[in-house]
Design an enzyme around this catalytic site. Structure first.
Site, PDB file in Angstrom:
ATOM      1  N   SER A  45     -20.361  -0.821  -5.472  1.00  0.00           N
ATOM      2  CA  SER A  45     -20.231  -1.747  -6.602  1.00  0.00           C
ATOM      3  C   SER A  45     -21.014  -3.026  -6.349  1.00  0.00           C
ATOM      4  CB  SER A  45     -18.757  -2.074  -6.851  1.00  0.00           C
ATOM      5  OG  SER A  45     -18.054  -0.933  -7.279  1.00  0.00           O
ATOM      6  N   GLU A  46     -20.887  -3.565  -5.139  1.00  0.00           N
ATOM      7  CA  GLU A  46     -21.654  -4.745  -4.764  1.00  0.00           C
ATOM      8  C   GLU A  46     -22.057  -4.696  -3.297  1.00  0.00           C
ATOM      9  OE1 GLU A  46     -19.445  -6.816  -8.287  1.00  0.00           O
ATOM     10  OE2 GLU A  46     -18.676  -5.730  -6.577  1.00  0.00           O
ATOM     11  N   THR A  47     -23.188  -5.323  -3.015  1.00  0.00           N
ATOM     12  CA  THR A  47     -23.650  -5.566  -1.659  1.00  0.00           C
ATOM     13  C   THR A  47     -23.906  -7.063  -1.525  1.00  0.00           C
ATOM     14  OG1 THR A  47     -24.663  -3.379  -1.429  1.00  0.00           O
ATOM     15  CG2 THR A  47     -25.476  -5.117   0.019  1.00  0.00           C
ATOM     16  N   HIS A  76     -14.473  -9.424  -5.471  1.00  0.00           N
ATOM     17  CA  HIS A  76     -14.274  -8.623  -4.271  1.00  0.00           C
ATOM     18  C   HIS A  76     -15.334  -8.912  -3.211  1.00  0.00           C
ATOM     19  CE1 HIS A  76     -17.092  -5.093  -4.644  1.00  0.00           C
ATOM     20  NE2 HIS A  76     -16.586  -4.685  -3.494  1.00  0.00           N
TER      21      HIS A  76
END
Length: 305
Positions: A45-47, A76
């Protein structure tokens, strides 16, 4: 250049639940294009890319990328990175640690409190860098229902109606009648793109929520379907819950005082997540709001780039 990284599951105290996050340490020298390519490679979803802080009194500067684009702020990644940096700095401490860090994000500095506990998942919470604000744009309830494959009678509960809110990232918040409606809905991205307005140059993502939850500790059940981020559904979205704080106060007319709320998300994906929201009300207005949760490390490695 070899760069170390870790993967954390965020908004959970269990591995292989919650929302996975890749944290790339020592990201100096990476171009914007390289960061975006790495985020695509990680396919989470995210880095997050950790850089030296803009203010030397702060802990670090963060760049946050989905597989599709960069975000100015996200929940998050903030929780997970605050915990990752604290655990890295205090790996040899061997005891309980409480600390405060400030992370520079595109939205501005974000103050985080972190609790490290022996034999327990670490916990972090942050003050919202921006209070949730409503964005007044016309919305068609029937079109929203069609985009979610629901009946129009499934849309809304009590005083809650579809509305757009942002605490740094805009979301179209769609209240649905109950958990059953949230579970059986089917998101149609093509219909959604035809339905929702542009906000800050991009289509608002869908955050579906209802009162009640599968887990009795939570007050709200939620799902999030991003637009233009390169993922189908997100198992936990702190920035959306940050936006939700404004809607909760607006529609529920919260009395003055402190209001703790837990939002569950990711249940339908088999990755249950629990997002802690704290809202402080004075004179009917939000004077402070915080997002928090636990996180556990599931992987470490070297990025050979």
């Amino acid at each position: 250049m070899a760069r170390s990284f870790s993967v954390y599951d965020v908004f959970t105290d269990s591995k292989l639940a919650g929302n996975p996050l890749a944290v790339i340490f020592d990201a100096e020298g990476l171009s914007d294009e390289a960061m975006q390519d790495i985020a695509k490679e990680m396919n989470l979803s995210e880095t997050v890319f950790v850089l030296p802080p803009q203010n030397p009194a702060h802990t670090a500067s963060l760049r946050i990328f989905t597989p599709g684009r960069e975000l100015p702020f996200a929940g998050h990644p903030t929780v997970g990175t605050a915990i990752a940096l604290a655990e890295r700095a205090h790996a040899s401490h061997g005891g309980d640690v409480d600390l405060v860090s400030v992370l520079d994000e595109r939205v501005g500095p974000v103050r985080c409190a972190v609790r490290l506990r022996q034999e327990k998942a670490s916990f972090a919470e942050f003050d919202l860098p921006r209070k949730s604000q409503q964005i007044m744009l016309p919305l068609d309830r029937a079109d929203i229902a069609n985009a979610l494959s629901l009946k129009i009678t499934d849309i809304g509960f009590e005083n809650h109606v579809p509305s757009i809110w942002s605490a740094g990232v805009p979301f179209l918040l769609v209240p649905v009648h109950d958990v059953g409606a949230a579970e059986r809905m089917e998101f149609d991205p093509q219909l959604w793109e035809k339905t929702v307005p542009f906000v800050d140059g991009a289509l608002a993502s869908a955050f579906i929520y209802c009162r009640g939850a599968v887990n009795h500790t939570a007050k709200f059940h939620a799902r999030m379907f991003p637009v233009g981020m390169g993922i189908v559904e997100d198992p936990a979205t702190g920035s959306a819950v940050a936006a939700l704080s404004g809607a909760i106060n607006h529609f529920d007319r919260l009395p003055d005082g402190h209001h703790p709320v837990i939002v569950e998300q990711g249940v339908e994906m088999g990755r249950p997540s629990f997002i802690h929201l704290h809202i402080d009300i004075d004179g009917g207005d939000i004077v402070n709001a915080r997002i928090g949760g636990q996180a556990v490390r599931v992987a470490t490695g070297i990025l050979e780039l």
